[in-house]
Design a protein around this motif. Structure first.
Motif, short mmCIF file in Angstrom:
data_model
loop_
_atom_site.label_atom_id
_atom_site.label_comp_id
_atom_site.label_asym_id
_atom_site.label_seq_id
_atom_site.Cartn_x
_atom_site.Cartn_y
_atom_site.Cartn_z
N UNK A 1 0.86 -1.18 0.00
CA UNK A 1 0.00 0.00 0.00
C UNK A 1 0.89 1.23 0.00
N UNK A 2 0.31 2.39 -0.31
CA UNK A 2 1.06 3.65 -0.30
C UNK A 2 0.91 4.27 1.08
N UNK A 3 1.95 4.21 1.87
CA UNK A 3 1.89 4.79 3.20
C UNK A 3 3.24 4.74 3.87
N UNK A 4 3.38 5.49 4.98
CA UNK A 4 4.64 5.47 5.71
C UNK A 4 4.40 5.85 7.16
N UNK A 5 5.36 5.51 8.01
CA UNK A 5 5.30 5.83 9.42
C UNK A 5 5.65 7.31 9.66
N UNK A 6 4.95 7.91 10.64
CA UNK A 6 5.24 9.28 11.04
C UNK A 6 5.51 9.33 12.54
N UNK A 7 6.40 10.23 12.93
CA UNK A 7 6.62 10.51 14.35
C UNK A 7 5.47 11.38 14.83
N UNK A 8 4.86 11.02 15.95
CA UNK A 8 3.71 11.76 16.47
C UNK A 8 4.12 13.18 16.87
N UNK A 9 3.39 14.15 16.36
CA UNK A 9 3.66 15.56 16.66
C UNK A 9 2.40 16.36 16.36
N UNK A 10 2.34 17.62 16.76
CA UNK A 10 1.18 18.45 16.41
C UNK A 10 0.94 18.54 14.91
N UNK A 11 1.97 18.31 14.12
CA UNK A 11 1.80 18.36 12.67
C UNK A 11 1.22 17.07 12.10
N UNK A 12 1.58 15.92 12.69
CA UNK A 12 1.19 14.64 12.10
C UNK A 12 -0.04 14.01 12.73
N UNK A 13 -0.43 14.43 13.93
CA UNK A 13 -1.53 13.74 14.62
C UNK A 13 -2.93 14.15 14.15
N UNK A 14 -3.17 15.36 13.62
CA UNK A 14 -4.55 15.75 13.29
C UNK A 14 -5.33 14.76 12.43
N UNK A 15 -4.75 14.18 11.34
CA UNK A 15 -5.55 13.28 10.51
C UNK A 15 -5.60 11.85 11.01
N UNK A 16 -4.92 11.53 12.10
CA UNK A 16 -4.87 10.14 12.57
C UNK A 16 -6.11 9.80 13.39
N UNK A 17 -6.43 8.51 13.43
CA UNK A 17 -7.57 8.01 14.21
C UNK A 17 -7.54 8.55 15.63
N UNK A 18 -8.63 9.21 16.05
CA UNK A 18 -8.70 9.76 17.40
C UNK A 18 -8.70 8.65 18.44
N UNK A 19 -9.54 7.63 18.23
CA UNK A 19 -9.59 6.52 19.19
C UNK A 19 -8.22 5.85 19.26
N UNK A 20 -7.59 5.63 18.11
CA UNK A 20 -6.30 5.00 18.09
C UNK A 20 -5.24 5.82 18.82
N UNK A 21 -5.20 7.12 18.55
CA UNK A 21 -4.19 7.97 19.18
C UNK A 21 -4.40 8.06 20.69
N UNK A 22 -5.64 8.30 21.12
CA UNK A 22 -5.89 8.42 22.55
C UNK A 22 -5.57 7.11 23.28
N UNK A 23 -5.89 5.99 22.64
CA UNK A 23 -5.56 4.69 23.21
C UNK A 23 -4.04 4.54 23.33
#
Length: 521
Positions: free
Chosen positions: A160-182
């Motif tokens: 698939x087309x994708x890559x890992x990102x380091x969590x930061x105020x720039x990268x977290x907005x589009x990520x799953x809210x439930x996933x991030x909070x967990x």
């Protein structure tokens, strides 16, 4: 509906063996995108690493103080396993072949969790409550985020087309809210790196998350496959384009009129959409199978309830969990899910047409899946909203999932299980209901003193809102003057039910249920 789960399970091993091998295009040394810079490898696990090379090519993988070698098979596929690593990093992982060398930088070792489901898992941090606060404070360099793009296919895809990102105020907005909070809860509690893989798609049905061959082996699921095949056969590229243009026209009119009334439903292509059986499994699950992880969290079921198939979920959902465990090859890994939140109008009377109960039946199906080992359910019906199928309170959802993981997988004592129906007894026209999983301080009512959410019926099947009182640490007495001989009792039974009964420890809500005097559902 007959139980055909045994037929499902008898075919699991055979279907695993039938899965096509990974087939990354090209003969040069390649690995799927789930491997990359900033990735997290699961600690204390023999992590698989795989890819593609020239047939017979010798491959080596080096990380920390270990080096492993293998050879590509006749089709160019190769795979090996690393020795278990303790939490830590950053490391460099070097994959070397005769034709090329791949270097992956800033690799951490810690806890990896997959976050799967439909829109309530997909919904990003930016749409959750307190998004601005959570985004501004998302400086967690040891939390890593990977989102698998939404893609439905009829054949298994190996990447698939994708890559890992380091969590930061720039990268977290589009990520799953439930996933991030967990993941944030896990990271803060354990102090180790956390990798989160979000592979979710709004509006998806459970059938789309399983391979067609698996579904076709069961007569009832095979009917669903056939229905979608017939619908897909009616579509062409031209029809899809025409319906897309019509949707844009209707949407523009709706917007010009001040967005009054119901927003037009978007067009879709049933040939590869997120509800057609097998599509998500092929396009989003298959490329990730076998990646080392601790477990999965799951938030899905609305589409199956809305399609009027809540009863089928009773066997489909546990079959999905067991199938995933088999194909992943990591044993009975933890699998924790979210019971559906409330949605839609409140019921004025405890009767209602069947559509008003479809979500209740699906919740019941979810709860019954707790019979599988290493599972857990986050009961959240009270967080729902009347007009919004995507409630914005994702922190409560994530917290109730995190309780399961922290207590069961990491040994941190805390409440995990919502109280569940245990038994009932009828005496003098009243029903005494007993519950499991009640803490030392017992049950209490949230917000008001009266117990809300119980209904009761007699032999005529007519339900009344019941009078209910807490009469013991784990007991509630339910009655109604019009029902001298009760035959059935329900609690929080509806699409968007009321119910304020909770356990003092953790404040976890009592699980919705229905129970008959002469049988326990």
């Amino acid at each position: 509906m007959k139980d055909t789960s045994s037929l499902f399970l008898s075919l699991v091993l055979g279907l695993v063996l039938m899965l096509p091998g990974k087939d990354l295009s090209g003969a040069e040394l390649t690995l799927p995108s789930i491997f990359g810079d900033h990735m997290v490898l699961q600690r204390d696990l023999d992590n698989p690493v795989w890819g593609k090379a020239n047939p017979g090519e010798h491959i080596s993988v080096t990380i920390a103080d270990q080096r492993h070698e293998t050879q590509a098979d006749a089709a160019g596929n190769w795979k090996l396993k690393l020795d278990p690593l303790a939490a830590g990093g950053p490391f460099e992982m070097v994959v070397e072949g005769e034709s090329d060398t791949k270097r992956f930088e800033d690799v951490l070792v810690g806890e990896v969790w997959f976050c799967s489901g439909q829109s309530n898992m997909f919904n990003p941090v930016v749409h959750a409550y307190d998004a601005d606060l959570d985004i501004a404070t998302a400086n967690y360099p040891e939390i890593r985020l990977l989102t698998v793009p939404r893609r439905g296919t009829l054949e298994p895809t190996d990447d698939f087309e994708g890559r890992w990102f380091v969590c930061s105020p720039r990268t977290v907005p589009p990520f799953s809210a439930v996933g991030y909070y967990f993941g944030r809860r896990i990271h803060n509690a354990l102090g180790v790196p956390v990798g989160l893989v979000s592979n979710s798609w709004g509006g998806s049905s459970a059938e789309a998350w399983l391979p067609r061959e698996f579904l076709e082996a069961d007569p009832e699921s095979a009917e669903v496959v056939e229905e979608w095949d017939k619908l897909a056969a009616e579509y062409t590229d031209e029809r899809v384009q025409k319906e897309a243009e019509e949707y844009e026209r209707r949407l523009a009119i709706w917007q010009e009129n001040g967005e009054q009334g119901v927003r037009p439903n978007p067009s879709f292509d049933p040939r590869n959409c997120q509800r057609r059986p097998g599509t998500i499994f092929n396009g989003m699950v298959y490329p990730t199978i076998g990646y080392g992880m601790r477990g999965m969290i799951w938030y899905q079921g609305e589409s199956n309830a809305m399609a009027d198939r809540p009863e089928e979920y009773r066997r489909l959902f546990p079959a999905l969990i067991e199938y995933y465990r088999d194909i992943w090859g990591q044993g009975d890994f933890p699998f924790y899910w979210v019971q559906l939140a409330g949605f839609g109008p409140k019921l004025e009377e405890p009767e209602g047409e069947p559509p008003a109960r479809s979500w209740a039946v699906l919740r019941e199906s979810q709860t019954e899946t707790l019979s599988l080992p290493n599972t857990g359910e986050a009961v959240i019906f009270e967080t729902g909203e009347v007009k919004e199928i995507h409630p914005r309170d994702k922190q409560t959802v994530a917290d109730r999932l995190a309780r399961h993981a922290l207590a069961k997988d990491y040994g941190i004592p805390m409440a995990t299980e919502s109280p569940r129906f245990k038994s009932l007894e009828v005496k003098d026209g009243k029903v005494l209901v007993s519950f499991d999983n009640v803490g030392k301080r017992g049950l209490y009512t949230f917000d008001v003193d009266e117990v809300e959410g119980f209904s009761i019926a007699g032999a005529d099947g007519k339900f009344y809102w019941a009078e209910a009182k807490i009469t013991g640490k784990d007991k509630v007495t339910v009655s109604h003057p019009e029902v001298p001989h009760p035959t059935e009792v329900r609690y929080a039974w509806g699409n968007n039910p009321d119910g304020n009964l909770r356990d003092w420890v953790g404040g976890l809500p009592v699980t919705p249920f229905r129970a008959k005097v002469d049988e326990v559902r």
